[in-house]
Design an enzyme around this catalytic site. Structure first.
Site, PDB file in Angstrom:
ATOM      1  N   GLU A 141       0.846  -1.198   0.000  1.00 12.98           N
ATOM      2  CA  GLU A 141       0.000   0.000   0.000  1.00 12.98           C
ATOM      3  C   GLU A 141       0.879   1.244   0.000  1.00 12.98           C
ATOM      4  OE1 GLU A 141      -2.439   1.446  -0.815  1.00 12.98           O
ATOM      5  OE2 GLU A 141      -4.023   1.599   0.682  1.00 12.98           O
ATOM      6  N   ASP A 142       0.386   2.292  -0.625  1.00 11.64           N
ATOM      7  CA  ASP A 142       1.169   3.514  -0.713  1.00 11.64           C
ATOM      8  C   ASP A 142       1.345   4.183   0.650  1.00 11.64           C
ATOM      9  OD1 ASP A 142      -1.537   4.190  -0.564  1.00 11.64           O
ATOM     10  OD2 ASP A 142      -1.544   5.435  -2.367  1.00 11.64           O
ATOM     11  N   ASP A 186      -2.911   5.827   6.467  1.00 13.18           N
ATOM     12  CA  ASP A 186      -3.392   7.058   7.087  1.00 13.18           C
ATOM     13  C   ASP A 186      -4.268   6.668   8.276  1.00 13.18           C
ATOM     14  OD1 ASP A 186      -4.071   9.680   7.589  1.00 13.18           O
ATOM     15  OD2 ASP A 186      -5.315   9.937   5.829  1.00 13.18           O
ATOM     16  N   LYS A 195       1.655   7.750   8.044  1.00 11.95           N
ATOM     17  CA  LYS A 195       1.472   9.091   8.621  1.00 11.95           C
ATOM     18  C   LYS A 195       1.504   9.005  10.135  1.00 11.95           C
ATOM     19  CE  LYS A 195      -0.701  11.929   5.168  1.00 11.95           C
ATOM     20  NZ  LYS A 195      -1.897  12.656   4.703  1.00 11.95           N
ATOM     21  N   PHE A 200      -0.511  16.954   3.285  1.00 11.23           N
ATOM     22  CA  PHE A 200      -1.021  16.324   2.075  1.00 11.23           C
ATOM     23  C   PHE A 200       0.077  16.231   1.031  1.00 11.23           C
ATOM     24  CE2 PHE A 200      -3.339  15.426  -1.747  1.00 11.23           C
ATOM     25  CZ  PHE A 200      -4.182  14.425  -1.291  1.00 11.23           C
ATOM     26  N   ASP A 222      -1.940  10.625  -5.264  1.00 17.78           N
ATOM     27  CA  ASP A 222      -2.571  11.604  -6.151  1.00 17.78           C
ATOM     28  C   ASP A 222      -3.305  12.696  -5.392  1.00 17.78           C
ATOM     29  OD1 ASP A 222      -4.728   9.838  -5.223  1.00 17.78           O
ATOM     30  OD2 ASP A 222      -5.960  10.897  -6.695  1.00 17.78           O
TER      31      ASP A 222
HETATM   32  P1  IMP Z   1      -6.933   5.169   5.113  1.00 16.90           P
HETATM   33  O1  IMP Z   1      -5.677   4.606   5.744  1.00 16.90           O
HETATM   34  O2  IMP Z   1      -8.061   4.177   5.060  1.00 16.90           O
HETATM   35  O3  IMP Z   1      -7.338   6.462   5.724  1.00 16.90           O
HETATM   36  O4  IMP Z   1      -6.673   5.496   3.580  1.00 16.90           O
HETATM   37  C1  IMP Z   1      -5.398   5.625   3.056  1.00 16.90           C
HETATM   38  C2  IMP Z   1      -5.553   6.110   1.637  1.00 16.90           C
HETATM   39  O5  IMP Z   1      -5.835   7.502   1.641  1.00 16.90           O
HETATM   40  C3  IMP Z   1      -4.266   5.948   0.869  1.00 16.90           C
HETATM   41  O6  IMP Z   1      -4.205   4.704   0.205  1.00 16.90           O
HETATM   42  C4  IMP Z   1      -4.300   7.116  -0.086  1.00 16.90           C
HETATM   43  O7  IMP Z   1      -4.979   6.741  -1.264  1.00 16.90           O
HETATM   44  C5  IMP Z   1      -5.104   8.175   0.630  1.00 16.90           C
HETATM   45  N1  IMP Z   1      -4.226   9.192   1.264  1.00 16.90           N
HETATM   46  C6  IMP Z   1      -3.995   9.379   2.576  1.00 16.90           C
HETATM   47  N2  IMP Z   1      -3.157  10.406   2.798  1.00 16.90           N
HETATM   48  C7  IMP Z   1      -2.830  10.884   1.574  1.00 16.90           C
HETATM   49  C8  IMP Z   1      -1.967  11.981   1.122  1.00 16.90           C
HETATM   50  O8  IMP Z   1      -1.317  12.716   1.893  1.00 16.90           O
HETATM   51  N3  IMP Z   1      -1.900  12.158  -0.218  1.00 16.90           N
HETATM   52  C9  IMP Z   1      -2.579  11.380  -1.113  1.00 16.90           C
HETATM   53  N4  IMP Z   1      -3.388  10.366  -0.737  1.00 16.90           N
HETATM   54  C10 IMP Z   1      -3.515  10.122   0.597  1.00 16.90           C
HETATM   55 MG    MG Z   2      -4.681   4.348  -1.947  1.00 22.37          MG
END
Ligand code: IMP
Ligand code: MG
Length: 179
Positions: A99-100, A103, A131, A152, A159
């Site tokens: 995963e990228d 968050d 993060k 961000f 993206d």
């Molecule tokens: P979460 O962990 O379920 O909140 O979602 C994570 C996803 O939110 C990542 O896979 C990204 O696609 C997106 N995301 C979270 N932070 C960023 C950021 O700083 N820039 C771009 N996409 C982000």
């Molecule tokens: Mg993503």
């Protein structure tokens, strides 16, 4: 290569390359002799995952999945909707989700629950970025490339409105772009 919408480079192309190579050799050690499938989460994880697999000197499978979260991502009650499922079975295999960025962790925690029902031998996460202080669910990442501040950021797969994924580095997006 500078981009007018990037206010600060957080991770250079060289830093990314070196860290992904380290992660790949660690993964190759840990998964030697195991039936490994690297699961890429589209679209953000694709660039990291395709670089990562080339740094893992083992036989492995690469598979792709696209998901979206239902409802409000600030609540942990959301479920994950599968937009594109894996092409192959993961039964009995060691799954590594690439995963990228981690968050809130909500999407990944639901995805792990979904994949866990398919009887893999194991499921672990390799997140390029984590993060700091934003996780809303308890989620353990076996591999984390870099900790990053809660700004961000875009590039190297990340993206804003589907743009900037092709930047070879990761940088902070100028807030005037989304103001
Ligand atoms: P979460 O962990 O379920 O909140 O979602 C994570 C996803 O939110 C990542 O896979 C990204 O696609 C997106 N995301 C979270 N932070 C960023 C950021 O700083 N820039 C771009 N996409 C982000
Ligand atoms: Mg993503």
């Amino acid at each position: 290569m500078n981009h007018p919408d990037i206010t600060e480079v957080v991770l250079s192309e060289q830093q990314l390359k070196e860290r992904v190579a380290q992660m790949g050799s660690q993964i190759a050690q840990d998964y030697a002799g195991k039936d490994l499938v690297v699961v890429t989460i589209l679209r953000g994880g694709a660039i990291f995952a395709t670089d990562l697999v080339r740094a893992i000197d083992l036989p492995l499978e690469l598979d792709f999945m696209a998901v979206s979260s239902y409802g409000n991502s600030t609540t942990s009650s959301g479920r994950v909707r599968i937009l594109k499922d894996l092409s192959s079975s993961i039964e009995g295999k060691h799954v590594l989700i690439a995963e990228d960025i981690l968050d809130t962790g909500i999407t990944l925690s639901h995805l792990i629950a979904v994949l866990g029902h398919r009887n893999p031998a194991s499921i672990e996460i390799a997140a390029l970025l984590k993060k700091q202080g934003t996780q809303k669910v308890d989620i353990s990442c076996k591999y984390v490339g870099f900790d990053c501040p809660d700004a961000f950021i875009v590039g190297y797969g990340l993206d804003y409105a589907e743009r900037y994924r092709n930047l070879p580095y990761i940088g902070v997006l100028d807030p005037k772009v989304y103001a």
